[in-house]
Design a protein around this motif. Structure first.
Motif, PDB file in Angstrom:
ATOM      1  N   MET A   6       0.891  -1.138  -0.009  1.00 32.63           N
ATOM      2  CA  MET A   6       0.112  -0.123   0.112  1.00 32.63           C
ATOM      3  C   MET A   6       0.779   1.329   0.097  1.00 32.63           C
ATOM      4  SD  MET A   6      -3.022   0.877   2.998  1.00 32.63           S
ATOM      5  CE  MET A   6      -3.572   2.440   2.784  1.00 32.63           C
ATOM      6  N   GLU A   7       0.887   1.938  -1.211  1.00 37.06           N
ATOM      7  CA  GLU A   7       1.937   2.940  -1.479  1.00 37.06           C
ATOM      8  C   GLU A   7       1.821   4.270  -0.305  1.00 37.06           C
ATOM      9  OE1 GLU A   7       4.478   2.114  -3.444  1.00 37.06           O
ATOM     10  OE2 GLU A   7       5.258   3.920  -2.698  1.00 37.06           O
ATOM     11  N   LEU A   8       0.607   4.647  -0.215  1.00 37.86           N
ATOM     12  CA  LEU A   8       0.415   5.653   0.855  1.00 37.86           C
ATOM     13  C   LEU A   8       0.822   5.360   2.152  1.00 37.86           C
ATOM     14  CD1 LEU A   8      -1.221   8.368   1.110  1.00 37.86           C
ATOM     15  CD2 LEU A   8      -3.307   6.852   1.886  1.00 37.86           C
ATOM     16  N   LEU A   9       0.676   4.365   2.655  1.00 36.72           N
ATOM     17  CA  LEU A   9       1.234   3.816   3.867  1.00 36.72           C
ATOM     18  C   LEU A   9       2.601   3.775   4.019  1.00 36.72           C
ATOM     19  CD1 LEU A   9       0.777   2.668   6.754  1.00 36.72           C
ATOM     20  CD2 LEU A   9       0.696   0.353   5.905  1.00 36.72           C
ATOM     21  N   LYS A  10       3.374   3.001   2.940  1.00 33.40           N
ATOM     22  CA  LYS A  10       4.762   3.115   2.748  1.00 33.40           C
ATOM     23  C   LYS A  10       5.488   4.725   2.920  1.00 33.40           C
ATOM     24  CE  LYS A  10       5.356  -1.229   0.202  1.00 33.40           C
ATOM     25  NZ  LYS A  10       5.886  -1.638  -1.110  1.00 33.40           N
ATOM     26  N   GLN A  11       4.502   5.307   2.094  1.00 31.84           N
ATOM     27  CA  GLN A  11       5.535   6.863   1.867  1.00 31.84           C
ATOM     28  C   GLN A  11       5.345   7.547   3.457  1.00 31.84           C
ATOM     29  OE1 GLN A  11       7.023   7.971  -0.465  1.00 31.84           O
ATOM     30  NE2 GLN A  11       6.602   6.145  -1.577  1.00 31.84           N
ATOM     31  N   ARG A  12       4.067   7.182   4.116  1.00 33.33           N
ATOM     32  CA  ARG A  12       4.069   7.872   5.493  1.00 33.33           C
ATOM     33  C   ARG A  12       5.021   7.285   6.384  1.00 33.33           C
ATOM     34  NH1 ARG A  12      -0.480  10.375   7.196  1.00 33.33           N
ATOM     35  NH2 ARG A  12      -0.092  11.312   9.620  1.00 33.33           N
ATOM     36  N   ILE A  13       5.447   5.648   6.328  1.00 31.57           N
ATOM     37  CA  ILE A  13       6.422   4.995   7.027  1.00 31.57           C
ATOM     38  C   ILE A  13       7.778   5.647   6.643  1.00 31.57           C
ATOM     39  CG2 ILE A  13       7.525   2.965   7.802  1.00 31.57           C
ATOM     40  CD1 ILE A  13       4.823   1.542   7.108  1.00 31.57           C
ATOM     41  N   LEU A  14       8.023   6.158   5.623  1.00 31.99           N
ATOM     42  CA  LEU A  14       9.254   6.575   5.026  1.00 31.99           C
ATOM     43  C   LEU A  14       9.460   8.116   5.615  1.00 31.99           C
ATOM     44  CD1 LEU A  14       9.977   5.190   1.301  1.00 31.99           C
ATOM     45  CD2 LEU A  14      11.158   4.393   3.485  1.00 31.99           C
ATOM     46  N   LYS A  15       8.322   8.725   5.565  1.00 31.50           N
ATOM     47  CA  LYS A  15       8.217  10.323   5.903  1.00 31.50           C
ATOM     48  C   LYS A  15       8.668  10.357   7.514  1.00 31.50           C
ATOM     49  CE  LYS A  15       5.801  14.484   5.059  1.00 31.50           C
ATOM     50  NZ  LYS A  15       4.328  14.682   5.409  1.00 31.50           N
ATOM     51  N   GLU A  16       7.659   9.474   8.297  1.00 32.38           N
ATOM     52  CA  GLU A  16       7.636   9.697   9.572  1.00 32.38           C
ATOM     53  C   GLU A  16       7.939   8.610  10.569  1.00 32.38           C
ATOM     54  OE1 GLU A  16       3.680  11.307  10.755  1.00 32.38           O
ATOM     55  OE2 GLU A  16       3.414  12.319   8.854  1.00 32.38           O
ATOM     56  N   GLY A  17       8.138   7.570  10.103  1.00 37.83           N
ATOM     57  CA  GLY A  17       8.717   6.249  11.126  1.00 37.83           C
ATOM     58  C   GLY A  17      10.087   6.329  11.285  1.00 37.83           C
ATOM     59  N   ARG A  18      10.696   5.835  12.394  1.00 35.42           N
ATOM     60  CA  ARG A  18      12.018   5.784  12.796  1.00 35.42           C
ATOM     61  C   ARG A  18      12.419   4.475  13.213  1.00 35.42           C
ATOM     62  NH1 ARG A  18      12.452   9.394  17.579  1.00 35.42           N
ATOM     63  NH2 ARG A  18      14.479   8.361  17.725  1.00 35.42           N
ATOM     64  N   SER A  19      13.524   4.045  12.470  1.00 36.45           N
ATOM     65  CA  SER A  19      14.115   2.602  12.978  1.00 36.45           C
ATOM     66  C   SER A  19      14.835   2.788  14.189  1.00 36.45           C
ATOM     67  CB  SER A  19      14.748   2.388  11.611  1.00 36.45           C
ATOM     68  OG  SER A  19      15.655   1.078  11.829  1.00 36.45           O
ATOM     69  N   LEU A  20      14.430   1.820  15.222  1.00 36.94           N
ATOM     70  CA  LEU A  20      15.304   2.166  16.709  1.00 36.94           C
ATOM     71  C   LEU A  20      16.066   0.882  16.551  1.00 36.94           C
ATOM     72  CD1 LEU A  20      12.425   3.313  18.895  1.00 36.94           C
ATOM     73  CD2 LEU A  20      13.816   4.702  17.506  1.00 36.94           C
ATOM     74  N   ASP A  21      16.896   0.917  17.665  1.00 35.11           N
ATOM     75  CA  ASP A  21      17.719  -0.154  17.914  1.00 35.11           C
ATOM     76  C   ASP A  21      16.798  -1.593  18.245  1.00 35.11           C
ATOM     77  OD1 ASP A  21      20.057   1.039  17.665  1.00 35.11           O
ATOM     78  OD2 ASP A  21      20.372   1.176  19.918  1.00 35.11           O
ATOM     79  N   GLY A  22      17.429  -2.783  17.886  1.00 40.38           N
ATOM     80  CA  GLY A  22      16.591  -3.922  18.058  1.00 40.38           C
ATOM     81  C   GLY A  22      15.526  -4.290  17.176  1.00 40.38           C
ATOM     82  N   GLY A  23      15.552  -3.559  16.000  1.00 43.42           N
ATOM     83  CA  GLY A  23      14.363  -3.781  15.048  1.00 43.42           C
ATOM     84  C   GLY A  23      13.185  -3.393  15.420  1.00 43.42           C
ATOM     85  N   ILE A  24      13.002  -2.331  15.973  1.00 41.20           N
ATOM     86  CA  ILE A  24      11.772  -1.427  16.406  1.00 41.20           C
ATOM     87  C   ILE A  24      11.448  -0.364  15.404  1.00 41.20           C
ATOM     88  CG2 ILE A  24      10.488  -0.317  17.956  1.00 41.20           C
ATOM     89  CD1 ILE A  24      10.677  -3.288  18.765  1.00 41.20           C
ATOM     90  N   LEU A  25      10.478  -0.393  14.969  1.00 38.81           N
ATOM     91  CA  LEU A  25       9.750   0.702  13.891  1.00 38.81           C
ATOM     92  C   LEU A  25       8.956   1.817  15.066  1.00 38.81           C
ATOM     93  CD1 LEU A  25       9.710   2.098  11.226  1.00 38.81           C
ATOM     94  CD2 LEU A  25       7.679   0.677  10.848  1.00 38.81           C
ATOM     95  N   LYS A  26       9.484   2.773  15.076  1.00 36.65           N
ATOM     96  CA  LYS A  26       8.576   3.821  15.890  1.00 36.65           C
ATOM     97  C   LYS A  26       7.686   4.623  14.783  1.00 36.65           C
ATOM     98  CE  LYS A  26       9.303   7.758  18.919  1.00 36.65           C
ATOM     99  NZ  LYS A  26       8.563   7.414  20.282  1.00 36.65           N
ATOM    100  N   VAL A  27       6.154   4.269  15.006  1.00 38.58           N
ATOM    101  CA  VAL A  27       5.295   4.956  14.191  1.00 38.58           C
ATOM    102  C   VAL A  27       4.323   5.693  15.259  1.00 38.58           C
ATOM    103  CG1 VAL A  27       5.605   3.829  11.816  1.00 38.58           C
ATOM    104  CG2 VAL A  27       4.354   2.808  13.810  1.00 38.58           C
ATOM    105  N   ASP A  28       4.812   6.278  16.016  1.00 37.19           N
ATOM    106  CA  ASP A  28       4.059   7.177  17.043  1.00 37.19           C
ATOM    107  C   ASP A  28       3.048   8.078  16.507  1.00 37.19           C
ATOM    108  OD1 ASP A  28       4.979   5.270  18.724  1.00 37.19           O
ATOM    109  OD2 ASP A  28       5.597   7.057  20.343  1.00 37.19           O
ATOM    110  N   SER A  29       3.533   8.826  15.404  1.00 35.91           N
ATOM    111  CA  SER A  29       2.668   9.909  15.046  1.00 35.91           C
ATOM    112  C   SER A  29       1.606   9.766  14.016  1.00 35.91           C
ATOM    113  CB  SER A  29       3.441  10.841  14.083  1.00 35.91           C
ATOM    114  OG  SER A  29       3.970  10.162  12.976  1.00 35.91           O
TER     115      SER A  29
END
Ligand code: G4P
Length: 189
Positions: free
Chosen positions: A1-24
């Motif tokens: 789903m392109e819209l979601l992927k773009q949002r993850i790239l724009k606002e997501g943060r890759s944290l230590d331990g393989g965690i994706l932060k998508v709090d926003s």
């Protein structure tokens, strides 16, 4: 789903331990328009399947689940992580979280999950698959039928999909992440 992927790239943060932060837009603040688009995508992917109930586990699964339930016009049940005093009889399972290194209880009332239900399970993340397998256990205890499982984000490198598919479960995820190492976010091709 392109819209979601773009949002993850724009606002997501890759944290230590393989965690994706998508709090926003998923885990703390929510974007209702994005959630609506997510739910429409789930409904399309499970088109043709007869569903009379959506199931999720509190807390972050509730937002996508209620949007799916709204579009399908069916009730949404969220399994709870603590037994409320107001419920006498419960279906109960235990889930081990690798992310949090704790085992927690997951319960649902047999009043809201019954043998006549055809259930679509929706959650925010598929990681190791333990929460989803817990939900599968509750569904089996109730005698309900599982139509499939939909996840907003799948971390493909943690093997959850394989555990579900080897139980014969149809799995759909809207963004599949292959790698979160070195602070990068790489989607599966
Ligand atoms: P599993 O269920 O797939 O086995 O995964 P795991 O036990 O590792 O995950 C436990 C919790 O952590 C779940 O939420 C899951 O959604 C969340 N989670 C897993 N990986 C990530 C990630 O990379 N990013 C974020 N943001 N969350 C992740 P939960 O404990 O049930 O919390 P909540 O629904 O109350 O928010």
């Amino acid at each position: 789903m392109e819209l979601l992927k773009q949002r993850i790239l724009k606002e997501g943060r890759s944290l230590d331990g393989g965690i994706l932060k998508v709090d926003s837009f998923i885990n703390h603040q929510l974007d209702p328009k994005l959630m609506q688009a997510i739910a429409l995508e789930f409904v399309q992917r499970f088109q043709g399947e007869e569903v009379n109930k959506v199931l999720t586990i509190e807390a972050s699964g509730i937002a996508p689940a209620i949007m799916v339930g709204y579009i399908l016009g069916v009730p949404v049940v969220f399994a709870k992580k603590k037994k409320p005093n107001t419920i006498d009889k419960v279906l109960h399972t235990k889930v081990y979280s690798f992310t949090k290194n704790v085992t927690y209880d997951v319960i649902v009332s047999p009043d809201f999950l019954t043998s006549s239900d055809r259930v679509l399970f929706i959650d925010d993340f598929l990681a190791n698959g333990n929460a989803a397998l817990g939900a599968f256990d509750l569904i089996n205890q109730s005698g309900a039928s599982l139509v499939g499982m939909g996840f907003v984000i799948e971390k493909s490198f943690q093997g959850g999909r394989e555990k579900l598919e080897c139980n014969g479960i149809k799995v759909e995820s809207l963004a599949q992440i292959a790698d979160l190492s070195d602070c990068k976010i790489a989607f599966k091709e």
